[in-house]
Design an enzyme around this catalytic site. Structure first.
Site, PDB file in Angstrom:
ATOM      1  N   HIS A 307       0.845  -1.188   0.000  1.00  0.00           N
ATOM      2  CA  HIS A 307       0.000   0.000   0.000  1.00  0.00           C
ATOM      3  C   HIS A 307       0.878   1.235   0.000  1.00  0.00           C
ATOM      4  O   HIS A 307       1.953   1.225   0.609  1.00  0.00           O
ATOM      5  CB  HIS A 307      -0.904   0.015   1.244  1.00  0.00           C
ATOM      6  CG  HIS A 307      -2.049   0.949   1.100  1.00  0.00           C
ATOM      7  ND1 HIS A 307      -1.962   2.272   1.433  1.00  0.00           N
ATOM      8  CD2 HIS A 307      -3.289   0.746   0.617  1.00  0.00           C
ATOM      9  CE1 HIS A 307      -3.121   2.848   1.170  1.00  0.00           C
ATOM     10  NE2 HIS A 307      -3.941   1.950   0.670  1.00  0.00           N
ATOM     11  N   ASP A 365      -7.936  -5.494   0.077  1.00  0.00           N
ATOM     12  CA  ASP A 365      -8.417  -6.346  -1.010  1.00  0.00           C
ATOM     13  C   ASP A 365      -8.036  -7.806  -0.847  1.00  0.00           C
ATOM     14  O   ASP A 365      -8.478  -8.653  -1.613  1.00  0.00           O
ATOM     15  CB  ASP A 365      -7.865  -5.834  -2.359  1.00  0.00           C
ATOM     16  CG  ASP A 365      -8.432  -4.471  -2.685  1.00  0.00           C
ATOM     17  OD1 ASP A 365      -9.621  -4.273  -2.436  1.00  0.00           O
ATOM     18  OD2 ASP A 365      -7.677  -3.612  -3.163  1.00  0.00           O
TER      19      ASP A 365
HETATM   20  N1  CMC Z   1       4.175  -7.572  -4.772  1.00  0.00           N
HETATM   21  C1  CMC Z   1       5.514  -7.561  -4.964  1.00  0.00           C
HETATM   22  N2  CMC Z   1       6.277  -6.463  -4.839  1.00  0.00           N
HETATM   23  C2  CMC Z   1       5.659  -5.309  -4.512  1.00  0.00           C
HETATM   24  C3  CMC Z   1       4.271  -5.249  -4.297  1.00  0.00           C
HETATM   25  C4  CMC Z   1       3.522  -6.437  -4.435  1.00  0.00           C
HETATM   26  N3  CMC Z   1       2.202  -6.434  -4.246  1.00  0.00           N
HETATM   27  N4  CMC Z   1       3.904  -3.978  -3.986  1.00  0.00           N
HETATM   28  C5  CMC Z   1       5.039  -3.258  -4.012  1.00  0.00           C
HETATM   29  N5  CMC Z   1       6.101  -4.053  -4.332  1.00  0.00           N
HETATM   30  C6  CMC Z   1       7.506  -3.665  -4.410  1.00  0.00           C
HETATM   31  C7  CMC Z   1       7.784  -2.903  -5.711  1.00  0.00           C
HETATM   32  O1  CMC Z   1       8.187  -3.775  -6.743  1.00  0.00           O
HETATM   33  C8  CMC Z   1       8.860  -1.944  -5.285  1.00  0.00           C
HETATM   34  O2  CMC Z   1      10.077  -2.655  -5.260  1.00  0.00           O
HETATM   35  P1  CMC Z   1      11.473  -1.871  -5.588  1.00  0.00           P
HETATM   36  O3  CMC Z   1      11.629  -0.855  -4.490  1.00  0.00           O
HETATM   37  O4  CMC Z   1      12.502  -2.960  -5.550  1.00  0.00           O
HETATM   38  O5  CMC Z   1      11.304  -1.262  -6.949  1.00  0.00           O
HETATM   39  C9  CMC Z   1       8.509  -1.611  -3.828  1.00  0.00           C
HETATM   40  O6  CMC Z   1       7.740  -2.729  -3.354  1.00  0.00           O
HETATM   41  C10 CMC Z   1       7.667  -0.333  -3.684  1.00  0.00           C
HETATM   42  O7  CMC Z   1       6.553  -0.446  -4.570  1.00  0.00           O
HETATM   43  P2  CMC Z   1       5.872   0.781  -5.313  1.00  0.00           P
HETATM   44  O8  CMC Z   1       5.083   0.287  -6.481  1.00  0.00           O
HETATM   45  O9  CMC Z   1       6.911   1.822  -5.566  1.00  0.00           O
HETATM   46  O10 CMC Z   1       4.917   1.295  -4.169  1.00  0.00           O
HETATM   47  P3  CMC Z   1       3.656   2.184  -4.369  1.00  0.00           P
HETATM   48  O11 CMC Z   1       3.414   2.847  -3.078  1.00  0.00           O
HETATM   49  O12 CMC Z   1       3.815   3.056  -5.559  1.00  0.00           O
HETATM   50  O13 CMC Z   1       2.513   1.128  -4.726  1.00  0.00           O
HETATM   51  C11 CMC Z   1       0.674  -0.333  -4.621  1.00  0.00           C
HETATM   52  C12 CMC Z   1       1.507   0.729  -3.879  1.00  0.00           C
HETATM   53  C13 CMC Z   1      -0.593  -0.632  -3.828  1.00  0.00           C
HETATM   54  C14 CMC Z   1       0.260   0.187  -6.005  1.00  0.00           C
HETATM   55  C15 CMC Z   1       1.542  -1.632  -4.774  1.00  0.00           C
HETATM   56  O14 CMC Z   1       1.913  -2.114  -3.495  1.00  0.00           O
HETATM   57  C16 CMC Z   1       0.835  -2.729  -5.568  1.00  0.00           C
HETATM   58  O15 CMC Z   1       0.878  -2.708  -6.799  1.00  0.00           O
HETATM   59  N6  CMC Z   1       0.140  -3.686  -4.863  1.00  0.00           N
HETATM   60  C17 CMC Z   1      -0.626  -4.708  -5.544  1.00  0.00           C
HETATM   61  C18 CMC Z   1      -1.957  -4.161  -5.970  1.00  0.00           C
HETATM   62  C19 CMC Z   1      -2.913  -3.967  -4.800  1.00  0.00           C
HETATM   63  O16 CMC Z   1      -3.097  -4.852  -3.975  1.00  0.00           O
HETATM   64  N7  CMC Z   1      -3.561  -2.803  -4.781  1.00  0.00           N
HETATM   65  C20 CMC Z   1      -4.587  -2.473  -3.756  1.00  0.00           C
HETATM   66  C21 CMC Z   1      -4.149  -1.365  -2.860  1.00  0.00           C
HETATM   67  S1  CMC Z   1      -5.250  -1.172  -1.447  1.00  0.00           S
HETATM   68  C22 CMC Z   1      -6.790  -0.762  -2.098  1.00  0.00           C
HETATM   69  C23 CMC Z   1      -6.788   0.442  -2.969  1.00  0.00           C
HETATM   70  O17 CMC Z   1      -5.997   1.352  -2.849  1.00  0.00           O
HETATM   71  O18 CMC Z   1      -7.690   0.526  -3.795  1.00  0.00           O
END
Ligand code: CMC
Length: 431
Positions: A307, A365
């Protein structure tokens, strides 16, 4: 707002004093609103990771503690003791209602659950196999055509009517999108039922037999609605605010929010998560998927994990997990293989260095899809249910923005890295 501190920024040999404000909760903010005028520089923050786009009194999240408050009330207390329509009142008006206020509010919402009869024909323009989110984006956008008498944003009465209409009609529209996609007749709302019970009724009743709402599922549905009701300045809420900042009508703004919510990184994650759990299928395949999630060359992510704000357990996920256990137990399907895979996946991921170091925890989720699946919803309905639950949050944030005297059209700047000025050449000379 009165500044509480001053931040000092030095660029080359010049120093600029920037006012700072202190919130009631959370980190102080540095006001850079006049920085461009004073120093001829922009700030750069893709994805708004450190930027507060507005002030707000609605929802507070402490991502490190894993805390979520609606108007100051912890989500755990509301999930345990309140119900969705009371939470809607709280989010919209700022305080918990008195008994009379609640009765009046419930009556107002209930009286608006039916949609304009002509909307039934509007639905028929969509292909039968449309994703219900596609239908919802279109139908909610079209509400501004059907309810043109509540689109004047300068009129507080019209704003109020639009808010009540959307809270009341979104479940009806989501249920109609579902019924349409499965080829069943639309079911009219039943005002004797609760908000959640009525939604289940509109989704699962058919004209040829009696449908009795299961109280366990009704309570679980209501809890899902409460847990999704607001989440401060997330992507879809910011979309609603940005759309609204131009003066667009509230129905158009909420349609924009629904479009944004659909993405798999946001509300679309509940559908993607259940599909992932089903694809994993059995506990022995979990290591393979964990390895893929950690592989930099594989775009696969563990859906329902991570998140932007929570760097600890998402408090909604904790409640959702309890609810999943309760609902599946009461339905006698506690050995549901998807729930077993989810629990084991969570256990393994939470012990894995990759997930620990990146502070990736289950989010809302992760377990919601398992409950919705047990209730009988297809995965394509998961995000529409998120959308109808979040409608009150979007509308509350939109109303707060419109009432803000300092509100301006949202207009981010950019760090331009394209070509500098060059002269046009005729196509014949371009080789
Ligand atoms: N699985 C594997 N690696 C992950 C995941 C994951 N679910 N989420 C983040 N990472 C890694 C990502 O690859 C990155 O690694 P590095 O630093 O080596 O490049 C690091 O963690 C930081 O990730 P980010 O994408 O820069 O973080 P963010 O804050 O931009 O993204 C997020 C947050 C929710 C988009 C992401 O965690 C994600 O894609 N999660 C899966 C989708 C999900 O479950 N979304 C629902 C969110 S809660 C409900 C809502 O908001 O609607």
């Amino acid at each position: 707002m009165t500044p509480t501190k001053t931040a000092r920024l030095t660029i080359d040999d010049k120093t600029y004093d920037l006012p700072m404000y202190s919130p009631t909760l959370g980190p102080d903010v540095v006001d850079i609103g006049k920085l461009y005028a004073q120093a001829d520089v922009f700030t750069f923050d893709p994805g708004f990771t450190s930027t507060a786009a507005c002030d707000s009194t609605i929802t507070y999240i402490d991502g490190d503690k894993g805390e979520l408050l609606y108007r100051g009330y912890p989500i755990e207390q509301l999930a345990e003791q309140s119900h969705h329509l009371e939470v809607c009142y709280l989010l919209l008006y700022g305080e918990l209602p008195t008994k009379t206020q609640l009765v009046d509010f419930e009556a107002r919402v209930t009286r608006h659950t039916m949609v304009h009869e002509q909307m039934h024909y509007f639905f028929r323009g969509f292909r039968r196999d449309s994703h219900p989110m596609a239908t919802m984006v279109g139908v909610v956008g079209a509400m501004s055509a059907f309810y043109h008498d509540s689109t004047d944003i300068a009129d507080p009465w019209q704003r109020e009517v639009a808010a009540i209409r959307m809270i009341a009609k979104l479940p009806t529209i989501a249920a109609m999108a579902y019924k349409y996609s499965v080829g069943q007749p639309f079911v009219y709302p039943k005002n004797s039922l609760s908000y959640a019970g009525n939604f289940l009724h509109m989704c699962f009743a058919v004209p040829c037999e009696e449908y009795v709402v299961n109280p366990i599922l009704e309570k679980a549905m209501d809890r899902i609605m409460m847990l999704h009701a607001d989440h401060e300045q997330n992507a879809s809420t910011s979309t609603v605010r940005l759309a609204g900042s131009s003066g667009a009508n509230p129905f158009a703004c909420i349609a924009a929010g629904i479009a944004c919510l659909w993405g798999p990184a946001h509300g679309g994650a509940n559908q993607a998560c259940l599909e992932m759990l089903r694809e994993i299928g059995t506990v022995d395949r979990i290591p393979e998927f964990i390895a893929r999630a950690k592989d930099k060359n594989d775009p696969f992510r563990l859906m329902g994990f991570g998140h932007r704000v929570y760097k600890n357990f998402d408090p909604r996920a904790k409640v959702m997990k309890e609810s999943a256990d309760e609902v599946l137990g009461l339905l006698g399907v506690e050995n549901n293989p998807t729930l077993q895979v989810a629990k084991e996946l969570e256990r393994i991921a939470l012990e894995d260095d990759y997930f620990i170091s990146k502070k990736l925890y289950p989010n809302v989720d992760f377990y919601s899809g398992i409950i919705l699946d047990a209730m009988g919803f297809p995965t394509s309905m998961f995000t529409p249910i998120f959308a109808l639950s979040r409608t009150v949050g979007w509308i509350s944030q939109w109303k707060e923005m419109i009432a803000d005297k300092n509100q301006k059209i949202g207009r981010p700047r950019q760090l331009y890295i394209g070509a500098t000025q060059r002269d046009y050449t005729a196509v014949a000379t371009r080789g």
